[in-house]
Write an enzyme that holds these catalytic residues in place. Sequence first.
Site, PDB file in Angstrom:
ATOM      1  CG  HIS A 107       0.165   0.321   4.303  1.00 52.88           C
ATOM      2  ND1 HIS A 107       0.385   1.629   3.984  1.00 52.88           N
ATOM      3  CD2 HIS A 107       1.323  -0.331   4.036  1.00 52.88           C
ATOM      4  CE1 HIS A 107       1.628   1.765   3.545  1.00 52.88           C
ATOM      5  NE2 HIS A 107       2.220   0.586   3.554  1.00 52.88           N
TER       6      HIS A 107
ATOM      7  NE  ARG B 208       4.082   6.892   6.413  1.00 51.01           N
ATOM      8  CZ  ARG B 208       4.420   5.860   7.186  1.00 51.01           C
ATOM      9  NH1 ARG B 208       4.823   6.067   8.408  1.00 51.01           N
ATOM     10  NH2 ARG B 208       4.341   4.638   6.724  1.00 51.01           N
TER      11      ARG B 208
END
Lengths: 226, 613, 247
Positions: free
Chosen positions: B257, B273
């Site tokens: 991740h 993000r």
Amino acid sequence: MPLEATAPLAKPGRAAAYLDWLQMLTGAFLILFMWGHLLMVSSVLFGRGAMNGIAGFLETTGLAQLGGPVIAVAFLLHFVLAARKIPFTSKEQRTAVGHAKMLHHTDTWLWIVQVVSAMVILVLGSIHMWTVLTDLYVGVPGSELGINAETSAARVQKWPWTLLYIVLLPLAELHVSIGFYRIGVKWGVIKRKGRKKAKLIEYIMAGAFLLIGTATLIRFLLMDVN
Amino acid sequence: MQTIFTDGLCIGAGLAGERAALEMAEAGFEVICLSLVPARRSHSVAAQGGMQAALGNCAMGEGDCPDVHFEDTVKGSDWGCDQEVARTFVDTAPVEMRRLAHWGVPWNRVVPGPKTYYKGGKAFEKVEAEEKSGLINARAFGGTAKWRTCFASDGTGHAVLYTMDNRAAQLGVTVVDRTEAIALIHDGENCLGAIVRCLRTGELVTYLARATMIATGGFGRIYRNSTNAVINDGGGCIIAQDTGLVPLGNMEAVQFHPTGIVPSDILVTEGCRGDGGTLLDKDQQRFMHEYEPEKAELASRDVVSRWMTHHMRQGKGVQSPYGEHLWLDIRHLGEEHIRTKLREVDEICQSFLGVDPVDSLIAVRPTQHYSMGGVRTDGTGAAYGLKGLFSAGEACCWDMHGFNRLGGNSLAETVVAGGIVGKTMAEFLAGCEVSFPTATIRDIEKREQERMDGLLSNVGGDGEDAFQVREAMFDVLDYAAGIYRNGTDLERGVAELQEIHQRSLNVSLKSNGLGANPEIALALKLPGMVRLALSVTYGALMRTESRGSHTREDHPERNDRDWLNRTLAYWKPGAELPLLEYEPASPSMAIPPGDRGYGGGKIISADEPKPSE
Amino acid sequence: MARTLRFHVFRYNPQDPASTPHMDAYVLDETESMTLYIALTRIREEQDPSLMFDFCCRAGVCGSCAMVINGRPGLGCHTKTADLPERITLLPLPFFKLVGDLGVDTGTWFREMYTRVESWIHTEKQFDPASEEERMDNETAEQIYELDRCIECGCCVAACGTARMREDFLGAAGLNRLARFMIDPRDQRSDKEYFDVVGNDQGIFGCMGLLACEDVCPKHLPLQDQLGYMRRKMAMNALTRILPWKK
Ligand SMILES: Cc1cc2nc3c(=O)[nH]c(=O)nc-3n(C[C@H](O)[C@H](O)[C@H](O)COP(=O)(O)OP(=O)(O)OC[C@H]3O[C@@H](n4cnc5c(N)ncnc54)[C@H](O)[C@@H]3O)c2cc1C
Ligand code: HEM
Ligand code: HEM
Ligand code: SF4
Ligand code: F3S
Ligand code: FES
């Protein structure tokens, strides 16, 4: 496979609920009484006449004769009920105090204060009630029967009775104010949101009553009894 | 040694283990679950996102059905999955979600009317249908065509695990916590239970069972940095592989991740993000747009993780006492957005880092997240190699994830597979008689007792320090079997791990090893952990292609001609390397291999002729 | 930054006849964003491999790592050293059985608790795999979740004076657990049945309103409000049942 059982299932029954009701109700009743009591006694601040008037009213209407025993019973009942929660064995007491010390948590300390004050109130309050209700002669010549400002002042001034009041007053006020707050918390009247405010009110209340009580005591002490 | 008999033994009391136990208990069998920690502390509790099932109740899930879910899953796996298993999974998932609702999971429900939602930082509107009011709701998750992820606020794993354990208590399933299975008992053909170490007293106990299951979760903790719980060190996979008969499937398939926080490696959501957060290097400069001019930070999980690693290798990482990292910057999103839309991230930063993301940068690095590999079973959950042994959950390679699992599919897998495997086990129990050869059992008991006594009698000896050996293993996995892999590093890594394996067999304790002592627990497990590390590394070395999360810099293409298969890693007694075998990825291909539509990369198709040698 | 931290940690291994309860001191340089999880793990790996403590998720969601931190029960993984003074005293949670050093057995107690309150949905309905799920109001679902969030860390019980004095007290966690089922429409238990579980001094009437539970709960569950609500509800239930026609 059996679990490492630590607690047997409690038998269903409603006794605990009723006892809890009674504990709260006697507590609440005593609170109301204590407020009234303090206000009435402090009437002496407005002069002997004010206090004697109220006392006389209570005496002549028979409220005092009836009220006294009722209060006494409530007082004892409340003690018996609350005793279920009081740590009596020294092991429990050590746990309770050790716990409060470790936790440095105000509400837990407040409870310790309540328990300790309760024991003192039990003894001193009983003595006080006995003396007041039986008009016990405390060495004041010429004092009349029944409650009146002179008798009270005489009682308060007489050492070591003075000490009784100096100790009883703050402890009773603490016990009452904390008890008031605790009823609110336990029965969900004081919610998470209102807790800060309720606690502030509790402190203010205790402070105010202590102030009035102290003023009254000083008034009694300074009163010319003859 | 104390001996306990039971019908079914579940090693692991997470979602997969308990779900299977419930099936057996409902069928009237006695079941015991073992767990390192109280059942409810199993790592399933940590999953916050949710679980996928094609219920199609919410507006953005309209038209969803198991077929669409199937397609997403197969693509996600990069065609590495067993498509028949994936099919069973997508068909069963909706029923399992409803069953969980019946048992008490407080799923979020559809509220009719118009709602605003955010995508890529922009607001959109959707309208929930009146007739769906009160049905199980779903949210969006990466890699899915529809909103399909059922959730219970921000604690799906918690809510489901607590419900599952409640149900287990109701049906009288015994969970023995603070116990660790350290070896399987078998006669070469049948699995007969496990040797189990009590983590309170340190004593060994023998559990004999007619059917045994491994549901011990992921093995992320063979890596230094993992989002997994600290107990996820692969105990179940170790004992299965140690039999020499049961293979582990696709161990090289490990998911990373991009944004685990430093130092605790707690996951922060990709939403950061998605909403416009950027990644910065040590000079506080953005870099993703240089590598991925179009998508920049919004590229997929594995792509971002790769470029982050690459950038740190260029010397652009921030040095810290906890190793190198990069920065995640969400300051420009503004206080209001951060405190409301990104509340979880805000809380994690404040509680675990002590930084306020409104005015500070967040230290992040790519972090191990999920193990696709594990105990290889068939579609019913029966392990290869031993009768009476079963497996489900993250510990297992049932294989619906192939080389990359989709977010939300693994939690759903635990209950779906748990149910199916539990049923298989109940049927097995109904139809089987097992004899317990005492001599065989005693031999295994003795072997394990001696292994433990060996450590206890050599306290303070001049052997290796367990923690240091583990550090050495971490180092190797970091450079060789991380996100980027290449032949040179892998070869070096395999060689070093072989040495480390020898060292791990020669550990001596510094402390007395009594009771709940943590050092001896590690020492007992360490050789097995190194063998898992070797299975990952050696498997990755041999697999000369890039598929899903397995990325070879020297073989960037997905090679369906040579590698449309699954690795099976055996560990034969006394061997120094795993024995690798291969089987076809899927017995049938309902969806033939093709382009995933994301991640890019070249594909060598199955029909392409081999280059002539 | 760059403080030197002194940890005073309770040590006792009940499985080691040579061990006696005592405190050990460890010194550690503080680093950026250090939590007790980071610190204790470092102490174990660098200084004392025998040190016992429980961490699992190290993200504040599993409830393993409750301990008494400078007097207050709290989660080790959720506590930053930056918020503590240089001298940090760590004790195991009281009330629960000690496993070793900072590790205590909360698991057994909680299992006992949920068998006592029968922490599961009681229903006559059978699950039908072929039919649509029963509908539920989203608000109800969220309310249930709000009470379901307890991570069984045991802080509330260890901080409760009542629990310390009477071992059979259900504790805020247990009472909250039952409250979770009381508001769940799927649970068909009657108020009388709930009363039989908690309507006693081991249950809601044992609580003295000390509110330490409320103040230490790392998940900020609305314990104060739940306990108040539960007392009123149970007390009213007992009161109405005096009436002959309510049996
Ligand atoms: C931070 C994080 C977030 C995630 N979020 C999601 C998500 O949103 N959606 C999703 O689908 N997936 C998610 N996942 C993945 C998912 O949570 C796991 O794959 C899944 O919970 C695994 O469940 P399990 O039952 O297989 O194992 P676990 O829940 O890990 O249980 C393992 C059990 O085995 C026991 N055990 C282990 N070793 C031994 C031994 N040697 N002896 C005895 N017992 C043993 C343990 O004590 C435990 O009870 C997430 C994972 C992480 C790390
Ligand atoms: C005029 C005298 C008194 C007043 C006004 C008073 C008032 C109260 C009140 C309002 C409460 C809270 C009730 C509740 O929590 O349900 C309380 C609690 C308590 N009282 Fe009193 N009280 C008095 C005297 C006493 C005496 C004499 C004793 C015992 C010796 C006593 C012991 C206690 C104890 C131990 C509690 C705590 C009970 C608990 O937390 O559950 N009190 N009191
Ligand atoms: C029926 C019962 C009671 C009666 C009639 C009564 C009456 C009085 C009277 C007349 C006084 C003035 C001083 C005196 O005469 O001694 C007094 C003072 C006082 N009483 Fe009582 N009392 C009763 C119960 C109690 C109880 C139960 C408590 C506490 C637990 C209490 C606490 C006090 C205190 C603290 C004072 C001093 C007040 C001050 O100076 O402000 N009394 N009471
Ligand atoms: S109620 Fe809070 S303090 Fe108590 S066990 Fe649950 S999470 Fe911990
Ligand atoms: S601390 Fe204990 S006494 Fe009641 S309010 Fe909380 S349970
Ligand atoms: S380790 Fe899970 S809550 Fe702290």
